[in-house]
Design an enzyme around this catalytic site. Sequence first.
Site, PDB file in Angstrom:
ATOM      1  NE  ARG A  91      -4.041  -1.983   1.905  1.00  0.00           N
ATOM      2  CZ  ARG A  91      -3.819  -3.119   2.551  1.00  0.00           C
ATOM      3  NH1 ARG A  91      -2.784  -3.231   3.359  1.00  0.00           N
ATOM      4  NH2 ARG A  91      -4.651  -4.122   2.402  1.00  0.00           N
ATOM      5  CE  LYS A 109      -1.650  13.627 -14.837  1.00  0.00           C
ATOM      6  NZ  LYS A 109      -1.940  13.956 -16.242  1.00  0.00           N
ATOM      7  CD  GLU A 147       5.743  17.195 -23.302  1.00  0.00           C
ATOM      8  OE1 GLU A 147       5.130  18.158 -22.801  1.00  0.00           O
ATOM      9  OE2 GLU A 147       5.182  16.150 -23.695  1.00  0.00           O
ATOM     10  CE  LYS A 204       3.947  17.607 -14.390  1.00  0.00           C
ATOM     11  NZ  LYS A 204       3.917  16.420 -15.206  1.00  0.00           N
ATOM     12  CD  GLU A 207      -4.478  16.701 -16.070  1.00  0.00           C
ATOM     13  OE1 GLU A 207      -3.530  16.008 -15.704  1.00  0.00           O
ATOM     14  OE2 GLU A 207      -4.947  16.716 -17.212  1.00  0.00           O
ATOM     15  NE  ARG A 227      -0.635  17.522 -13.173  1.00  0.00           N
ATOM     16  CZ  ARG A 227      -0.171  16.564 -12.378  1.00  0.00           C
ATOM     17  NH1 ARG A 227      -0.653  16.426 -11.155  1.00  0.00           N
ATOM     18  NH2 ARG A 227       0.769  15.745 -12.781  1.00  0.00           N
ATOM     19  CG  ASN A 232      -3.661  18.313 -20.742  1.00  0.00           C
ATOM     20  OD1 ASN A 232      -2.737  17.524 -20.586  1.00  0.00           O
ATOM     21  ND2 ASN A 232      -4.754  18.293 -20.002  1.00  0.00           N
ATOM     22  CG  HIS A 248      -0.168  17.095 -24.404  1.00  0.00           C
ATOM     23  ND1 HIS A 248       0.667  18.194 -24.479  1.00  0.00           N
ATOM     24  CD2 HIS A 248       0.587  16.092 -23.881  1.00  0.00           C
ATOM     25  CE1 HIS A 248       1.861  17.869 -23.995  1.00  0.00           C
ATOM     26  NE2 HIS A 248       1.840  16.596 -23.627  1.00  0.00           N
ATOM     27  CG  HIS A 272      -2.697  12.687 -26.124  1.00  0.00           C
ATOM     28  ND1 HIS A 272      -3.277  13.322 -25.035  1.00  0.00           N
ATOM     29  CD2 HIS A 272      -1.454  12.334 -25.738  1.00  0.00           C
ATOM     30  CE1 HIS A 272      -2.397  13.343 -24.038  1.00  0.00           C
ATOM     31  NE2 HIS A 272      -1.288  12.752 -24.431  1.00  0.00           N
ATOM     32  CG  HIS A 332       4.250  12.294 -25.607  1.00  0.00           C
ATOM     33  ND1 HIS A 332       2.880  12.364 -25.777  1.00  0.00           N
ATOM     34  CD2 HIS A 332       4.578  13.262 -24.705  1.00  0.00           C
ATOM     35  CE1 HIS A 332       2.410  13.329 -25.007  1.00  0.00           C
ATOM     36  NE2 HIS A 332       3.408  13.883 -24.352  1.00  0.00           N
TER      37      HIS A 332
HETATM   38  N1  NAD Z   1       3.764  10.579 -15.248  1.00  0.00           N
HETATM   39  C1  NAD Z   1       3.625  11.636 -16.012  1.00  0.00           C
HETATM   40  O1  NAD Z   1       3.185  12.702 -15.590  1.00  0.00           O
HETATM   41  C2  NAD Z   1       4.082  11.547 -17.441  1.00  0.00           C
HETATM   42  C3  NAD Z   1       4.232  12.709 -18.196  1.00  0.00           C
HETATM   43  C4  NAD Z   1       4.712  12.592 -19.492  1.00  0.00           C
HETATM   44  C5  NAD Z   1       4.998  11.347 -20.021  1.00  0.00           C
HETATM   45  N2  NAD Z   1       4.830  10.232 -19.254  1.00  0.00           N
HETATM   46  C6  NAD Z   1       5.157   8.896 -19.787  1.00  0.00           C
HETATM   47  O2  NAD Z   1       6.535   8.828 -20.037  1.00  0.00           O
HETATM   48  C7  NAD Z   1       6.778   7.854 -21.023  1.00  0.00           C
HETATM   49  C8  NAD Z   1       7.805   8.348 -21.991  1.00  0.00           C
HETATM   50  O3  NAD Z   1       8.999   8.585 -21.308  1.00  0.00           O
HETATM   51  P1  NAD Z   1      10.371   8.777 -22.096  1.00  0.00           P
HETATM   52  O4  NAD Z   1      10.164   9.681 -23.244  1.00  0.00           O
HETATM   53  O5  NAD Z   1      11.379   9.117 -21.072  1.00  0.00           O
HETATM   54  O6  NAD Z   1      10.611   7.355 -22.758  1.00  0.00           O
HETATM   55  P2  NAD Z   1      11.317   6.015 -22.254  1.00  0.00           P
HETATM   56  O7  NAD Z   1      11.255   5.855 -20.797  1.00  0.00           O
HETATM   57  O8  NAD Z   1      10.769   4.936 -23.105  1.00  0.00           O
HETATM   58  O9  NAD Z   1      12.840   6.259 -22.643  1.00  0.00           O
HETATM   59  C9  NAD Z   1      13.176   6.421 -23.993  1.00  0.00           C
HETATM   60  C10 NAD Z   1      14.405   5.602 -24.363  1.00  0.00           C
HETATM   61  O10 NAD Z   1      15.571   6.214 -23.839  1.00  0.00           O
HETATM   62  C11 NAD Z   1      16.385   5.252 -23.177  1.00  0.00           C
HETATM   63  N3  NAD Z   1      17.140   5.992 -22.160  1.00  0.00           N
HETATM   64  C12 NAD Z   1      16.690   6.469 -20.982  1.00  0.00           C
HETATM   65  N4  NAD Z   1      17.639   7.207 -20.392  1.00  0.00           N
HETATM   66  C13 NAD Z   1      18.727   7.183 -21.199  1.00  0.00           C
HETATM   67  C14 NAD Z   1      20.021   7.770 -21.148  1.00  0.00           C
HETATM   68  N5  NAD Z   1      20.366   8.589 -20.153  1.00  0.00           N
HETATM   69  N6  NAD Z   1      20.865   7.517 -22.159  1.00  0.00           N
HETATM   70  C15 NAD Z   1      20.495   6.734 -23.196  1.00  0.00           C
HETATM   71  N7  NAD Z   1      19.290   6.169 -23.321  1.00  0.00           N
HETATM   72  C16 NAD Z   1      18.416   6.396 -22.326  1.00  0.00           C
HETATM   73  C17 NAD Z   1      15.420   4.232 -22.687  1.00  0.00           C
HETATM   74  O11 NAD Z   1      16.055   3.008 -22.483  1.00  0.00           O
HETATM   75  C18 NAD Z   1      14.396   4.190 -23.812  1.00  0.00           C
HETATM   76  O12 NAD Z   1      14.814   3.333 -24.819  1.00  0.00           O
HETATM   77  C19 NAD Z   1       5.428   7.547 -21.655  1.00  0.00           C
HETATM   78  O13 NAD Z   1       5.014   6.267 -21.245  1.00  0.00           O
HETATM   79  C20 NAD Z   1       4.507   8.602 -21.090  1.00  0.00           C
HETATM   80  O14 NAD Z   1       3.185   8.138 -20.922  1.00  0.00           O
HETATM   81  C21 NAD Z   1       4.376  10.313 -17.980  1.00  0.00           C
HETATM   82 ZN    ZN Z   2       3.489  15.466 -22.935  1.00  0.00          ZN
END
Ligand code: NAD
Ligand code: ZN
Length: 363
Positions: free
Chosen positions: A121, A143, A185, A227, A237, A241, A245, A248, A252, A265
Amino acid sequence: MAAAPVRIDVPTPSRAYSVTIGDGTIDEIGRMLDELRAPARRFVVSSPLVWRLHGAQLARVVGGTEPILVPDGERYKQLATVSRIYDALVRVNADRASTVITFGGGVIGDMAGFAAATYLRGVALVHVPTTLLAQVDSAIGGKVGVNHPLGKNMIGSFYQPHAVLIDPQVLATLPRREFRAGLYEVIKYGMTSSRPLFDRVAGERKPIFARAPEALTAIIAESCRIKASVVADDEREAGPRRILNFGHTAGHAIEAVTKYRRFRHGEAVGYGMLVAAELARSRGALADRDRQALADVVASLGPLPPINDLSATQMLEAMQHDKKVVAGKLHFVLPTAIGATTIVDDVTEKELRAALKQVGFAK
Ligand SMILES: NC(=O)c1ccc[n+]([C@@H]2O[C@H](COP(=O)([O-])OP(=O)(O)OC[C@H]3O[C@@H](n4cnc5c(N)ncnc54)[C@H](O)[C@@H]3O)[C@@H](O)[C@H]2O)c1
Ligand SMILES: [Zn+2]
């Protein structure tokens, strides 16, 4: 000597924590966790790639147990992978006095964050994001969650971390495309909330692309500040917040119609911002000069995947399924100047079609 780290407070109702940004922050993690009185047993969740590139540095300071390594592609962002994290935590007898440290991009942060939110939990959580997107966006705000086969991020919760530690140096190994994806972003934050940030991305493209630590720290810190302040005002949100978006709604839709295969993305958000800016311009809410400045900075980051084979009709259809449809109305965040926005819910299909066409979508 490296500049002193920047600290940003995130006072959300459910937890107050801080984001620390600075060169070499990773080397200070052990000390910072002690200062925070983070529970003593520390478990790192990372991906094989990230661990191979940067694990040694973290292992030195966190010490002890083996990392929990899980794959981090978007298609692994599902309950089965979270289950593997639970298995590993059970195997090492992780108890309430444990801290989960996520070390990776947004996928690792979202999955391991969800595991930390639900294991026993909830155990303490610290994010050490390693992509630009995770550093400026996903690690802050609480999130966490995973995808369902029928939709992105459909399973999850809000679970604020105990701390976020950002070291821009890890970005040195990030593939250029991933790096650029994060920059869209950053432009989003500038466009919605900070003209100085927008101007900085436009003006310091060279040192940013060279990943000069000072240039990166400045844009990451400013993005995190924005942020953090938005999240602190509106943890779940309900209102403010939503300005984050911006770009987005169409973004999306672009990801959905291309089945999440063609675009990162951030790249889709790049186009999404152009659509929103065009909508705003056509209503007379945004000066054409400002729309053009946005288009210029987006173009200056490099080419985006094509959209001319995607139709406005497909896009409209996809937008109807968006989470931002409230009571049948599509909400759009429209820029009114660089650094200012408004939210509207009266965009007509005709306007939207015209804006999509203007940006380059097919009929
Ligand atoms: N929680 C939230 O508020 C929030 C906000 C925006 C996006 N997200 C989520 O985040 C995800 C996308 O995250 P992302 O863009 O970081 O993608 P990701 O986590 O898939 O990373 C992208 C790639 O980079 C590689 N990588 C990571 N760090 C590295 C480094 N320092 N050097 C070399 N390679 C590296 C990873 O192995 C991966 O292949 C999505 O699932 C999205 O839904 C969440
Ligand atoms: Zn985004």
